[in-house]
Design a protein around this motif. Structure first.
Motif, PDB file in Angstrom:
ATOM      1  N   LYS A 101     -13.382  -1.483  -2.100  1.00 31.17           N
ATOM      2  CA  LYS A 101     -12.083  -2.068  -1.761  1.00 31.17           C
ATOM      3  C   LYS A 101     -11.183  -2.107  -2.999  1.00 31.17           C
ATOM      4  CE  LYS A 101      -9.936  -5.949   0.531  1.00 31.17           C
ATOM      5  NZ  LYS A 101      -9.260  -6.924  -0.231  1.00 31.17           N
ATOM      6  N   LYS A 104      -9.989   1.372  -3.704  1.00 25.80           N
ATOM      7  CA  LYS A 104      -8.954   1.734  -2.730  1.00 25.80           C
ATOM      8  C   LYS A 104      -7.621   1.083  -3.092  1.00 25.80           C
ATOM      9  CE  LYS A 104      -8.141   1.709   2.253  1.00 25.80           C
ATOM     10  NZ  LYS A 104      -8.686   1.280   3.551  1.00 25.80           N
ATOM     11  N   ASP A 105      -7.645  -0.203  -3.463  1.00 21.31           N
ATOM     12  CA  ASP A 105      -6.426  -0.913  -3.854  1.00 21.31           C
ATOM     13  C   ASP A 105      -5.820  -0.304  -5.121  1.00 21.31           C
ATOM     14  OD1 ASP A 105      -6.703  -2.615  -1.696  1.00 21.31           O
ATOM     15  OD2 ASP A 105      -7.569  -4.271  -2.876  1.00 21.31           O
ATOM     16  N   LYS A 107      -6.106   2.803  -6.196  1.00 18.32           N
ATOM     17  CA  LYS A 107      -5.546   4.108  -5.861  1.00 18.32           C
ATOM     18  C   LYS A 107      -4.199   3.942  -5.156  1.00 18.32           C
ATOM     19  CE  LYS A 107      -9.714   6.922  -5.489  1.00 18.32           C
ATOM     20  NZ  LYS A 107     -10.601   7.671  -4.577  1.00 18.32           N
ATOM     21  N   ARG A 108      -4.127   2.963  -4.270  1.00 20.20           N
ATOM     22  CA  ARG A 108      -2.878   2.699  -3.550  1.00 20.20           C
ATOM     23  C   ARG A 108      -1.772   2.286  -4.513  1.00 20.20           C
ATOM     24  NH1 ARG A 108      -2.830  -2.207   0.251  1.00 20.20           N
ATOM     25  NH2 ARG A 108      -3.354  -2.842  -1.772  1.00 20.20           N
ATOM     26  N   LYS A 109      -2.111   1.418  -5.474  1.00 20.30           N
ATOM     27  CA  LYS A 109      -1.119   0.981  -6.471  1.00 20.30           C
ATOM     28  C   LYS A 109      -0.675   2.137  -7.359  1.00 20.30           C
ATOM     29  CE  LYS A 109      -2.515  -3.841  -6.713  1.00 20.30           C
ATOM     30  NZ  LYS A 109      -3.091  -4.899  -7.543  1.00 20.30           N
ATOM     31  N   ARG A 110      -1.613   3.006  -7.689  1.00 12.27           N
ATOM     32  CA  ARG A 110      -1.312   4.166  -8.532  1.00 12.27           C
ATOM     33  C   ARG A 110      -0.330   5.107  -7.833  1.00 12.27           C
ATOM     34  NH1 ARG A 110      -5.882   8.394  -9.019  1.00 12.27           N
ATOM     35  NH2 ARG A 110      -5.004   8.777  -6.990  1.00 12.27           N
ATOM     36  N   ASP A 111      -0.516   5.240  -6.530  1.00 12.08           N
ATOM     37  CA  ASP A 111       0.318   6.168  -5.765  1.00 12.08           C
ATOM     38  C   ASP A 111       1.710   5.611  -5.462  1.00 12.08           C
ATOM     39  OD1 ASP A 111      -1.741   7.993  -5.780  1.00 12.08           O
ATOM     40  OD2 ASP A 111      -2.516   7.383  -3.800  1.00 12.08           O
ATOM     41  N   LEU A 112       1.959   4.350  -5.718  1.00 12.40           N
ATOM     42  CA  LEU A 112       3.281   3.761  -5.451  1.00 12.40           C
ATOM     43  C   LEU A 112       4.308   4.187  -6.431  1.00 12.40           C
ATOM     44  CD1 LEU A 112       2.422   0.114  -4.390  1.00 12.40           C
ATOM     45  CD2 LEU A 112       3.096   2.017  -2.922  1.00 12.40           C
TER      46      LEU A 112
END
Length: 112
Positions: A101, A104-105, A107-112
């Motif tokens: 988790k 995943k979080d 990676k999501r922050k990196r992609d923002l």
């Protein structure tokens, strides 16, 4: 107690294929002193308990517990170890889930 421990030491020594002299050398006592310990004529084993446990790779509890209790403890110990192993596995699985988790979080922050 001295006779009990002495008999146990004798069994342990023989199971490891050691001579009295070899064990005595490990304890830094004479062979005759060690022989008296095995015969239950001396309580000096108590002052050497840590070294004895190192030589035979046992715990102090293993040295002084009774044989029939030892067999029951081995069965109970196996059951407890299995329970503990299952619990440890569950804990690791939960931790892996948490880390996935977090990844995943991140990676999501990196992609923002």
């Amino acid at each position: 107690m001295n006779v009990f421990v002495g008999n146990k030491l004798k069994k342990l020594r023989k199971s490891e294929d050691l001579s009295q002299e070899q064990v005595a050398n490990s304890l830094r006592v004479s062979q005759s002193t060690y022989a008296r310990i095995e015969r239950g004529e001396s309580s000096s084993w108590a002052s050497h308990i840590n070294t004895i446990c190192e030589v035979f790779k046992i715990s102090p509890e293993d040295l002084i517990k009774e044989e029939d209790k030892e067999e029951n403890n081995n069965l109970n110990g196996t059951f407890i170890i299995n329970q503990l192993s299952d619990k440890v596995i569950e804990q690791y699985e939960a931790r892996i889930k948490e880390l996935k988790k977090v990844i995943k979080d991140l990676k999501r922050k990196r992609d923002l």
